[in-house]
Design a protein around this motif. Structure first.
Motif: not given
Length: 378
Positions: A60-61, A64, A356, A362
């Motif tokens: 899942t990371k 992202e 995201t 980020t």
């Protein structure tokens, strides 16, 4: 090269039992290596299911990070497939998942012809270029250099395009939602991304996965598939629908998000497994022992009244401030205890590893990412 001639169907297709056997063999093999070196580490050895839970989190990371870098869907999907294939032959206890994730994503960028500058990528992810590139050969060897991956995106796009071209048939049928190409594509794409967090890529043809995702998101699917494949015979159609239903069941059981509480516990075990000294320091600390609170002496006022000239004399006792080193020591102890006992920060920190929306955000949140993940890497 067609899918039927690809390395994907020749080398990377398994049934459920085959996958389970491969993962258990890999886990047991590395477990024996650890126990031979440090028998006391047994309580922190991860089970196969625990490894899968942590792999799911890093998958899942990966998605992202790819979204934060504005990478195409194929890049993130390929990177996730690389991670899955790598951990069929290697254990998380041997190769930390954070750097494997970053290296797989970097390799996928090159495979899918979407190259990133290593210094730029390193700066965004807060991992050194050498940490990213040092794992490349190890990963490529584990993948048998089979880098071409077939995804459900392409067949899905073709199916929706076909539906859109024949929208007059489906839009005029009662009970079927009118087709809007962009809307249907976006919803189906999310289902495909969800399929990446399952084992569908090892068990089913990308075409079947695409049709299952279409089935989940469009109420005209039954009419469409009968029109599309009826010329191949009812037996072929029934077999295809059976496989589609199997994929649908898998997708419905994939959690929307990893259970962060479970991930925290597993990550803590992995940290202690790779860094036994941290667990020793933790065990020496008494969790019930609170640091002593230092109280400052209060001022004393001595009033003296003279009957003749009624004057008041005030005497103040000087307060001694504790030495700075004591406070610093206390702070260090508390900080160290917090760092040792908490391997992953709060749910809010974990969920905000990478914003995201913009790369600038980020960059500012990568400190949290590093705090969460670096301890679990080798």
């Amino acid at each position: 090269m067609s899918y039927n001639d690809s390395s994907q169907i020749k080398n990377w297709m398994f049934d459920n039992e085959g996958l389970k056997k491969l993962r258990e063999e890999c886990n047991n093999q590395h477990k024996q290596v650890i126990l031979e070196k440090t028998p006391s580490s047994e309580p922190n050895i991860l089970s196969t299911d625990e490894e899968l839970s942590l792999i799911h989190y890093y998958e899942t990371k990966t998605l992202e990070i790819a979204m934060a870098l504005n990478l195409p869907d194929k890049v993130s999907a390929t990177a996730i497939i690389y991670i899955k294939r790598f951990y069929l032959k290697n254990s998380i206890m041997q190769y930390g998942p954070k750097l494997v994730m970053l290296s797989c994503l970097f390799i996928a960028c090159k495979t899918e012809d979407n190259h990133l500058d290593i210094d730029y990528y390193s700066n965004i992810t807060k991992a050194s270029p050498s940490d990213i590139t040092n794992l490349e050969i190890i990963i490529l060897e584990s993948l048998n250099f089979n880098l071409i991956v077939y995804h459900p995106f392409r067949p899905m796009y073709g199916y929706i395009l076909d539906i859109n071209d024949n929208s007059s048939i489906y839009n005029n049928t009662n009970g079927i939602t009118p087709v809007k190409f962009d809307t249907l594509w976006e919803t189906c794409k999310k289902s495909i991304q969800k399929s990446l967090f399952s084992d569908c890529c090892f068990e089913f043809h990308p075409q079947i996965i695409a049709l299952a995702c279409l089935n989940l998101n469009w109420d005209g699917f039954k009419m469409y598939i009968e029109n599309k494949f009826i010329d191949k015979g009812q037996e072929f159609l029934n077999g295809m629908i059976e496989k589609i239903n199997q994929v649908k069941q898998v997708l419905l059981n994939v959690p929307d998000k990893p259970d962060l509480e479970v991930v925290k516990k597993i990550d803590r075990k992995l940290i202690f497994l790779n860094n036994p000294e941290k667990e020793k320091r933790k065990s020496k600390k008494d969790p019930n022992k609170n640091p002593k609170k230092k109280t400052k002496p209060t001022s004393t006022t001595n009033d003296t009244t003279n009957n003749d000239n009624t004057t008041t004399t005030t005497t103040t006792t000087t307060t001694t401030t504790p030495p700075p080193t004591t406070a610093a020591t206390t702070t260090t102890t508390i900080s160290e205890q917090t760092t040792t006992t908490t391997s992953i920060s709060t749910d809010q920190t974990m969920s905000s590893n990478l914003n995201t929306n913009t790369l600038e955000t980020t960059t500012t949140t990568t400190t949290d990412t590093e705090m969460i993940n670096l301890d679990s890497t080798n």
